[in-house]
Design an enzyme around this catalytic site. Structure first.
Site, PDB file in Angstrom:
ATOM      1  N   GLY A  87      -5.602   0.660   4.373  1.00  0.00           N
ATOM      2  CA  GLY A  87      -4.607   0.838   5.448  1.00  0.00           C
ATOM      3  C   GLY A  87      -3.212   1.049   4.914  1.00  0.00           C
ATOM      4  O   GLY A  87      -2.958   0.944   3.714  1.00  0.00           O
ATOM      5  N   GLY A  89      -0.383  -0.089   3.796  1.00  0.00           N
ATOM      6  CA  GLY A  89       0.150  -1.377   3.351  1.00  0.00           C
ATOM      7  C   GLY A  89       1.663  -1.392   3.265  1.00  0.00           C
ATOM      8  O   GLY A  89       2.292  -2.445   3.309  1.00  0.00           O
ATOM      9  N   ASP A 117       3.888  -6.545  -1.313  1.00  0.00           N
ATOM     10  CA  ASP A 117       5.151  -6.946  -0.675  1.00  0.00           C
ATOM     11  C   ASP A 117       5.647  -5.902   0.321  1.00  0.00           C
ATOM     12  O   ASP A 117       6.707  -6.080   0.934  1.00  0.00           O
ATOM     13  CB  ASP A 117       6.229  -7.206  -1.748  1.00  0.00           C
ATOM     14  N   ARG A 168       8.930  10.252   4.424  1.00  0.00           N
ATOM     15  CA  ARG A 168       7.993  11.364   4.226  1.00  0.00           C
ATOM     16  C   ARG A 168       7.731  12.077   5.546  1.00  0.00           C
ATOM     17  O   ARG A 168       7.768  11.462   6.619  1.00  0.00           O
ATOM     18  CB  ARG A 168       6.652  10.860   3.693  1.00  0.00           C
ATOM     19  N   ASP A 244      -8.824   7.517  -0.238  1.00  0.00           N
ATOM     20  CA  ASP A 244      -7.751   7.178   0.715  1.00  0.00           C
ATOM     21  C   ASP A 244      -6.476   7.971   0.402  1.00  0.00           C
ATOM     22  O   ASP A 244      -5.520   7.917   1.171  1.00  0.00           O
ATOM     23  CB  ASP A 244      -7.451   5.674   0.691  1.00  0.00           C
ATOM     24  N   ASN A 245      -6.465   8.698  -0.696  1.00  0.00           N
ATOM     25  CA  ASN A 245      -5.290   9.527  -1.023  1.00  0.00           C
ATOM     26  C   ASN A 245      -5.568  11.007  -0.798  1.00  0.00           C
ATOM     27  O   ASN A 245      -4.822  11.855  -1.285  1.00  0.00           O
ATOM     28  CB  ASN A 245      -4.880   9.312  -2.485  1.00  0.00           C
ATOM     29  N   ASP A 254       0.534  11.090  -1.329  1.00  0.00           N
ATOM     30  CA  ASP A 254       0.565   9.839  -2.091  1.00  0.00           C
ATOM     31  C   ASP A 254       0.810  10.065  -3.581  1.00  0.00           C
ATOM     32  O   ASP A 254      -0.049   9.823  -4.426  1.00  0.00           O
ATOM     33  CB  ASP A 254      -0.732   9.043  -1.855  1.00  0.00           C
TER      34      ASP A 254
HETATM   35  P1  AMP Z   1      -1.904   3.500  -3.411  1.00  0.00           P
HETATM   36  O1  AMP Z   1      -2.402   3.103  -4.731  1.00  0.00           O
HETATM   37  O2  AMP Z   1      -0.431   3.695  -3.358  1.00  0.00           O
HETATM   38  O3  AMP Z   1      -2.667   4.640  -2.806  1.00  0.00           O
HETATM   39  O4  AMP Z   1      -2.171   2.259  -2.474  1.00  0.00           O
HETATM   40  C1  AMP Z   1      -3.439   1.718  -2.185  1.00  0.00           C
HETATM   41  C2  AMP Z   1      -3.304   0.770  -1.044  1.00  0.00           C
HETATM   42  O5  AMP Z   1      -2.438  -0.313  -1.376  1.00  0.00           O
HETATM   43  C3  AMP Z   1      -2.720   1.383   0.197  1.00  0.00           C
HETATM   44  O6  AMP Z   1      -3.324   0.762   1.290  1.00  0.00           O
HETATM   45  C4  AMP Z   1      -1.263   1.028   0.088  1.00  0.00           C
HETATM   46  O7  AMP Z   1      -0.618   1.042   1.338  1.00  0.00           O
HETATM   47  C5  AMP Z   1      -1.332  -0.359  -0.495  1.00  0.00           C
HETATM   48  N1  AMP Z   1      -0.151  -0.737  -1.242  1.00  0.00           N
HETATM   49  C6  AMP Z   1       0.291  -0.220  -2.408  1.00  0.00           C
HETATM   50  N2  AMP Z   1       1.402  -0.830  -2.812  1.00  0.00           N
HETATM   51  C7  AMP Z   1       1.707  -1.761  -1.885  1.00  0.00           C
HETATM   52  C8  AMP Z   1       2.762  -2.719  -1.722  1.00  0.00           C
HETATM   53  N3  AMP Z   1       3.727  -2.855  -2.612  1.00  0.00           N
HETATM   54  N4  AMP Z   1       2.718  -3.493  -0.627  1.00  0.00           N
HETATM   55  C9  AMP Z   1       1.748  -3.386   0.260  1.00  0.00           C
HETATM   56  N5  AMP Z   1       0.731  -2.524   0.176  1.00  0.00           N
HETATM   57  C10 AMP Z   1       0.721  -1.704  -0.881  1.00  0.00           C
HETATM   58 MG    MG Z   2      -2.321   5.800  -1.311  1.00  0.00          MG
END
Ligand code: AMP
Ligand code: MG
Length: 488
Positions: A87, A89, A117, A168, A244-245, A254
């Site tokens: 989701g 995050g 965070d 974005r 998810d990306n 992403d």
């Molecule tokens: P990503 O690796 O950026 O594609 O992120 C994978 C998942 O982790 C996604 O659901 C992001 O929204 C969540 N996420 C990444 N970094 C953070 C963060 N600092 N705080 C909360 N969620 C995060």
């Molecule tokens: Mg992502």
């Protein structure tokens, strides 16, 4: 345009969490024009409320109100393993503006933050901002970046850094992971809503097909096959091709530990955390195909609405088989264009592959090599072609150049005309890691001038820009191995 699903199982109402004393780090005039934001002479919004909006400190400008900010639920496969619910995050969808969705990344915790965070650091926000806009100018489908807003608020990663919010923009941020989410919950009604909305807003032609959901799958798969061919051609490594990306619109989304190739290495891994090389340059097409298989299995219940289990599986399986065909055609077209070949011959593929092998063997700089191919005139002698100096295997490159000249002789376009066209597909400027890194280091000392300068250069990646020649050059040896991790 507006996240399609209402209800707590799909998305949660999530106002951004304010940050103290926000300031502009970067702003994209071209993205602002896309969504009709009036700008002052300094190329920033005339309405000062935009800074408050894009920092997450307010939900309105003088002319826009975003009353329903949300974070959406999705799931996905990370590094090939089912990761369950993820989701948004740290991404909050503010709402629609001029037929685009406006999203803040790093605007605070959401229901899907898990242990995170909800914040993003200045470093990764600048990288996402610059690369989104650079990719757009390269003509590669991508989410756009409107701005980076900074704050002195500390954010802890490996070291103490400061927070930033990247705004974005995209017609939709729906991902393969959204389909996987509802498929994993066996919620076909939600899957149907998601697919119907995508068809209505983004894939209207699917309605004319006998099996619209199958056509939707084929269209998403075809766009992503073409996208990955464009990445390969420009030497872009995404770094984290988790499902998810992967965008349902075939956009690059992403941006994390991405990288443009400097020295060409076919199995280059840009993400320091990718120990097995799952997302190495040469694996991107396969991995995108694998992600499309995830999408196919998530969409299976939709095809089963009108067909038996077995028929649905057969239909999706054969649709999935179109991916490598679409990819190969797009790849071949891209590389023929890069070589200035506008007619097509069977032997061209071998010619392209031989060049890539020679480049790999000598670790030749990817961007400058392709750019310099345009300088070759049909009547040149091999021994006078400067680029042969970049290759260790002299006999190999000389033979290749001889074959290339023979092939060029069959093209009817004159040298000047061919060069002009080649210079519209072989960029002079890409966002090399060392350039981004330099801009980031200055920005971390509150000097954003290099971010602005890079944005301007990368807005015109195919132009010569003699005053910026040094930005086109391969990095010095000590800058070649900047490692980029997932930390952001
Ligand atoms: P990503 O690796 O950026 O594609 O992120 C994978 C998942 O982790 C996604 O659901 C992001 O929204 C969540 N996420 C990444 N970094 C953070 C963060 N600092 N705080 C909360 N969620 C995060
Ligand atoms: Mg992502």
């Amino acid at each position: 345009m507006a996240f399609p699903l209402q209800g707590d199982d799909a998305a949660r109402h999530t106002p951004p969490t304010p940050i103290p004393d926000p300031y502009w780090v970067a702003f994209s005039k071209s993205c602002a024009e896309l969504i009709d934001i009036p700008l002052a002479n300094n190329d920033l919004p005339t309405d000062h409320k935009w800074l408050e909006l894009l920092s997450g400190n307010s939900l309105e400008t003088e002319s826009n109100q975003f009353t329903a900010p949300i974070a959406s639920a999705y799931s996905g496969h990370q590094f090939g393993v089912w990761a369950g619910q993820l989701g948004d995050g740290r991404a909050i969808l503010l709402g629609d503006i001029a037929n685009q969705e406006l999203q803040l990344k790093g605007a605070g915790k959401t229901a899907y933050s898990r242990m995170g965070d909800g914040r993003a650091v200045l470093r990764s926000s600048i990288r996402e901002f610059l690369c989104s806009e650079a990719m757009h100018s390269l003509g590669i489908p991508t989410s756009r970046a409107l701005a980076v807003v900074g704050s002195k608020m500390p954010v802890i990663r490996e070291t103490r850094e400061t927070a930033a919010v990247c705004a974005r923009v995209a017609p939709s941020f729906v991902r393969v992971g959204h389909f996987e989410h509802f498929a994993s919950l066996q919620n076909t009604e939600r899957l149907k809503e998601l697919a119907d909305d995508l068809i209505a807003k983004h894939y209207p032609d699917c309605r004319n097909s006998k099996i619209p959901y199958l056509e939707l799958f084929k269209s998403i798969s075809s766009r992503n096959a073409t996208l990955v061919a464009q990445w390969q051609a420009v030497g872009f490594c995404h770094g984290v091709l988790n499902s998810d990306n992967i965008s349902a619109l075939g956009l690059t989304i992403d941006y994390g530990p991405f990288g443009f190739l400097d020295q060409f290495q076919i199995d280059h891994i840009c993400n320091h955390s990718d120990h097995s090389g799952r997302y190495a340059y040469h694996r991107q097409p396969q991995v995108m195909h694998w992600n499309m298989a995830c999408l196919a299995s998530a969409m299976l219940p939709l095809i089963e609405l009108s067909h038996s289990d077995e028929e649905a599986q057969t239909l999706l399986r054969s649709a999935l088989e179109e991916f490598p065909i679409t990819y190969a055609a797009a790849w071949q077209k891209s590389f023929r264009d890069k070589l200035g070949l506008h007619t097509s011959e069977e032997a061209d593929i071998e010619l392209i592959e031989r060049l890539l092998q020679l480049m790999h063997d000598s670790r030749v700089d990817y961007t400058t090599l392709f750019r310099s191919l345009g300088n070759i005139d049909k009547s040149t002698l091999v021994k006078d072609i400067a680029l042969r100096d970049h290759f260790i295997d002299r006999d190999g490159i000389d033979l290749w150049l001889k074959d290339y000249l023979t092939r060029l002789a069959k093209e009817s376009l004159g040298d000047e005309a061919r060069r002009t066209i080649m210079n519209t597909v072989n960029p002079k400027y890409v966002l090399r890691n060392h350039l981004a890194q330099h801009a980031i280091e200055l920005a971390q000392q509150d000097d954003f001038s290099e971010v602005h300068k890079l944005l301007n250069i990368l807005n015109k990646p195919f132009d010569e820009q003699p005053e910026n020649e040094s930005y086109s050059q391969a990095p010095a040896e000590h800058l070649q191995s900047i490692s980029v991790s997932c930390s952001s």
